[in-house]
Motif scaffolding. Structure first.
Motif, PDB file in Angstrom:
ATOM      1  N   MET A 293      98.728-100.597  62.006  1.00 52.57           N
ATOM      2  CA  MET A 293      98.070 -99.345  62.365  1.00 52.57           C
ATOM      3  C   MET A 293      96.554 -99.479  62.307  1.00 52.57           C
ATOM      4  O   MET A 293      95.983 -99.959  61.329  1.00 52.57           O
ATOM      5  CB  MET A 293      98.524 -98.233  61.417  1.00 52.57           C
ATOM      6  CG  MET A 293      98.105 -96.845  61.844  1.00 52.57           C
ATOM      7  SD  MET A 293      99.286 -96.102  62.981  1.00 52.57           S
ATOM      8  CE  MET A 293     100.646 -95.761  61.857  1.00 52.57           C
ATOM      9  N   VAL A 294      95.904 -98.993  63.376  1.00 54.07           N
ATOM     10  CA  VAL A 294      94.449 -99.029  63.457  1.00 54.07           C
ATOM     11  C   VAL A 294      93.855 -97.628  63.324  1.00 54.07           C
ATOM     12  O   VAL A 294      92.795 -97.451  62.723  1.00 54.07           O
ATOM     13  CB  VAL A 294      93.992 -99.670  64.792  1.00 54.07           C
ATOM     14  CG1 VAL A 294      92.484 -99.553  64.983  1.00 54.07           C
ATOM     15  CG2 VAL A 294      94.422-101.128  64.852  1.00 54.07           C
ATOM     16  N   SER A 295      94.538 -96.623  63.862  1.00 53.68           N
ATOM     17  CA  SER A 295      94.038 -95.248  63.814  1.00 53.68           C
ATOM     18  C   SER A 295      95.173 -94.303  63.439  1.00 53.68           C
ATOM     19  O   SER A 295      96.241 -94.330  64.065  1.00 53.68           O
ATOM     20  CB  SER A 295      93.442 -94.853  65.174  1.00 53.68           C
ATOM     21  OG  SER A 295      93.015 -93.508  65.169  1.00 53.68           O
ATOM     22  N   LEU A 296      94.935 -93.459  62.422  1.00 50.84           N
ATOM     23  CA  LEU A 296      95.957 -92.522  61.939  1.00 50.84           C
ATOM     24  C   LEU A 296      95.314 -91.156  61.754  1.00 50.84           C
ATOM     25  O   LEU A 296      94.356 -91.009  60.986  1.00 50.84           O
ATOM     26  CB  LEU A 296      96.543 -93.015  60.621  1.00 50.84           C
ATOM     27  CG  LEU A 296      97.573 -92.107  59.933  1.00 50.84           C
ATOM     28  CD1 LEU A 296      98.790 -91.879  60.830  1.00 50.84           C
ATOM     29  CD2 LEU A 296      98.000 -92.706  58.590  1.00 50.84           C
ATOM     30  N   ASP A 297      95.818 -90.157  62.468  1.00 52.79           N
ATOM     31  CA  ASP A 297      95.301 -88.793  62.369  1.00 52.79           C
ATOM     32  C   ASP A 297      96.432 -87.853  61.977  1.00 52.79           C
ATOM     33  O   ASP A 297      97.343 -87.591  62.757  1.00 52.79           O
ATOM     34  CB  ASP A 297      94.688 -88.357  63.711  1.00 52.79           C
ATOM     35  CG  ASP A 297      93.870 -87.072  63.581  1.00 52.79           C
ATOM     36  OD1 ASP A 297      94.056 -86.343  62.587  1.00 52.79           O
ATOM     37  OD2 ASP A 297      93.037 -86.802  64.469  1.00 52.79           O
ATOM     38  N   LEU A 298      96.348 -87.350  60.731  1.00 48.15           N
ATOM     39  CA  LEU A 298      97.332 -86.404  60.202  1.00 48.15           C
ATOM     40  C   LEU A 298      96.650 -85.096  59.816  1.00 48.15           C
ATOM     41  O   LEU A 298      97.155 -84.344  58.979  1.00 48.15           O
ATOM     42  CB  LEU A 298      98.044 -87.008  58.989  1.00 48.15           C
ATOM     43  CG  LEU A 298      98.854 -88.287  59.240  1.00 48.15           C
ATOM     44  CD1 LEU A 298      99.435 -88.812  57.933  1.00 48.15           C
ATOM     45  CD2 LEU A 298      99.963 -88.043  60.254  1.00 48.15           C
ATOM     46  N   GLY A 299      95.503 -84.820  60.413  1.00 48.10           N
ATOM     47  CA  GLY A 299      94.760 -83.612  60.086  1.00 48.10           C
ATOM     48  C   GLY A 299      95.470 -82.346  60.534  1.00 48.10           C
ATOM     49  O   GLY A 299      96.345 -82.356  61.391  1.00 48.10           O
ATOM     50  N   TYR A 300      95.103 -81.218  59.905  1.00 49.34           N
ATOM     51  CA  TYR A 300      95.630 -79.895  60.266  1.00 49.34           C
ATOM     52  C   TYR A 300      97.159 -79.867  60.213  1.00 49.34           C
ATOM     53  O   TYR A 300      97.831 -79.498  61.163  1.00 49.34           O
ATOM     54  CB  TYR A 300      95.146 -79.499  61.667  1.00 49.34           C
ATOM     55  CG  TYR A 300      93.653 -79.326  61.758  1.00 49.34           C
ATOM     56  CD1 TYR A 300      93.058 -78.086  61.550  1.00 49.34           C
ATOM     57  CD2 TYR A 300      92.825 -80.413  62.034  1.00 49.34           C
ATOM     58  CE1 TYR A 300      91.676 -77.926  61.625  1.00 49.34           C
ATOM     59  CE2 TYR A 300      91.441 -80.267  62.109  1.00 49.34           C
ATOM     60  CZ  TYR A 300      90.885 -79.020  61.901  1.00 49.34           C
ATOM     61  OH  TYR A 300      89.526 -78.866  61.966  1.00 49.34           O
TER      62      TYR A 300
END
Length: 483
Positions: A293-300
């Motif tokens: 994994m290079v980019s992980l977005d779990l926001g909101y």
């Protein structure tokens, strides 16, 4: 003896000559697709003419679509070897040329710049079509045509930001060679006056996602903002994609998320974006079982503590966005999760608006490649630690809307890559270090870029001894002003 040597020489000469000839022929065959000029096929030209007749083109972007050779038309790319149309690229403009700041006027200029109308099934005549891009246009809620699922050689399909609505057709699952699919309908239009407005969306949605299993070559999928609320099978369907590398499902109204999967195929993902789906409170552990994994977005998402320690094992992670969750508590709750190799490559860390309290820890200074750190909208208190000055690659630091006190450490001014610093709305006081005015840029192109410093809502007195060279001031105030 002389005769035998002559015969041997001639034999070797002719064999070598034949090898060269064969090699030359093979070379021509390999490069022939780019060196031989061939006109388009009449059948395909007629198909494009019929396609054009169904479109509305107020800005005349298709004005070049005249004459016999469609391979020379704007947006058309053909095989130079066979003449077949391979690419149809009619991507609309990202920015609108408008002198108005009125949303209504900007929207009117937007409509005038975009292609709309009907997508004619004559495109089926383009049987060798590999690349279809109709993104950034405005089809006013029209349903994505089912016949697109019959373009069997399609490898790239981009319909994003183009005003499609209705149900996404299951027939897209027939595109077994497709590697790129972008259906994200969200779009903001911005004028050259730097004003923007949202483009209306038309409830692009799915009823289920089992048809995805037919996309065996798919590597990139963006269905962000597509309504997936009734797709209870979304995770199982995604888990069946054997080649997926980039997955974007932000703000898609995902109905649920399994915290664990019996068998996870998603171990090759480079990018995962599940932001804006309010999937909390428990973070799914399977997300962290992927060392690539290079980019992980779990926001909101309303996720809460505990944060899996497996997060620290994502050695290749460069971007981690966890903003607007509910990890309420001391910021040191992240210490165990950040102990591993994650510190090696992380460049962007966003923990904004998480109800975090306590003092800024020294271990933040261990993220040696960090370029952006966002900890705003929390309840952090105490001093800004000088250890942040060890982040030699840091370009952006956002600490606004906290309860930080004391003065700004001079070590921040020694960060040569610094561009943006926002410390507004804290309880900081004292002089602003002169070192912040001595930041040097090494690229000529960046000399006009002034480091953005925002300190509103604190108790600073004047920029004591702060020197800001005039040539680097672009959007900043004069150095000797009061705050």
């Amino acid at each position: 003896m002389f005769l035998s040597k002559s015969i041997s020489f001639l034999l070797h000469f002719w064999v070598g000559f034949l090898i060269l000839c064969i090699g030359f022929l093979k070379f021509n065959a390999c490069v022939g697709d780019t060196t031989t000029s061939t006109s388009c096929l009449e059948r395909e030209r007629q198909a494009l003419i019929h396609f054009k007749q169904g479109l509305k083109d107020p800005s005349n972007r298709l004005s070049s679509w005249v004459g016999d050779d469609c391979c020379r038309w704007a947006g058309i790319h053909c095989s130079n070897k066979t003449g077949h149309v391979l690419n149809l690229i009619l991507r609309g403009p990202s920015d609108i040329q408008s002198s108005s700041s009125s949303p209504i006027a900007i929207y009117s200029d937007f409509e005038a710049a975009c292609i709309s109308g009907e997508i004619n099934p004559s495109l089926l005549e383009l049987e060798y079509l590999k690349h279809l891009d109709l993104s950034m246009n405005y089809f006013r809620g029209r349903v994505i045509p089912k016949f697109i699922g019959s373009l069997k050689n399609l490898r790239y399909l981009n319909l994003s930001g183009s005003g499609f609505g209705g149900r996404v057709p299951h027939e897209l699952g027939n595109l077994s060679t497709l590697s790129y699919l972008d259906l994200n309908p969200y779009r903001v239009i911005r004028s050259n006056t730097n004003h923007g407005t949202n483009v209306p969306m038309f409830d692009l949605h799915v009823d289920r996602l089992d048809w995805l299993s037919g996309l065996s070559s798919l590597q990139y999928l963006d269905m962000g903002v597509v309504n997936l609320s009734t797709a209870a099978d979304w995770l199982l369907s995604i888990n069946m994609l054997p080649s997926i590398l980039n997955l974007h499902l932000s703000s898609s109204k995902l109905p649920n998320i399994s915290t664990s999967l019996p068998h996870v195929n998603l171990t090759s993902l480079f990018t995962l974006d599940l932001s804006g789906n309010w999937l909390g409170p428990q973070i799914p552990t399977w997300v962290f079982n992927n060392s690539r994994m290079v980019s992980l977005d779990l926001g909101y998402n309303d996720f809460s503590y505990p944060i899996p320690t497996a997060l620290g094992n994502l050695c290749n992670l460069q971007t981690l966005s966890l903003q607007r969750n509910h990890f309420n508590g001391e910021i040191n709750i992240f210490k165990e999760s950040f102990k591993g190799c994650i510190k090696s490559n992380l460049e962007d860390l966003n923990l904004e608006d998480n109800g975090l309290s306590g003092h800024l820890p020294d271990w933040l200074g261990q993220f040696i490649n960090l370029k952006s750190l966002s900890l705003s909208y929390n309840s952090l208190s105490g001093l800004i630690p000088p250890s942040l000055g060890r982040l030699s690659s840091l370009r952006q630091l956002y600490l606004f809307e906290n309860s930080l006190s004391g003065s700004i450490p001079p070590s921040l001014g020694r960060l040569s890559s610094f561009r943006e610093l926002d410390l507004s709305h804290n309880s900081l006081s004292g002089p602003i270090p002169p070192s912040l005015g001595k930041i040097r840029y090494w690229s000529v192109e960046e000399l006009f870029v002034f480091v953005y410093i925002r300190v509103r809502g604190n108790l600073f007195f004047i920029f004591h001894g702060l020197y800001l060279p005039r040539k680097r001031i672009s959007h900043g105030r004069k150095s000797e002003s009061k705050i």
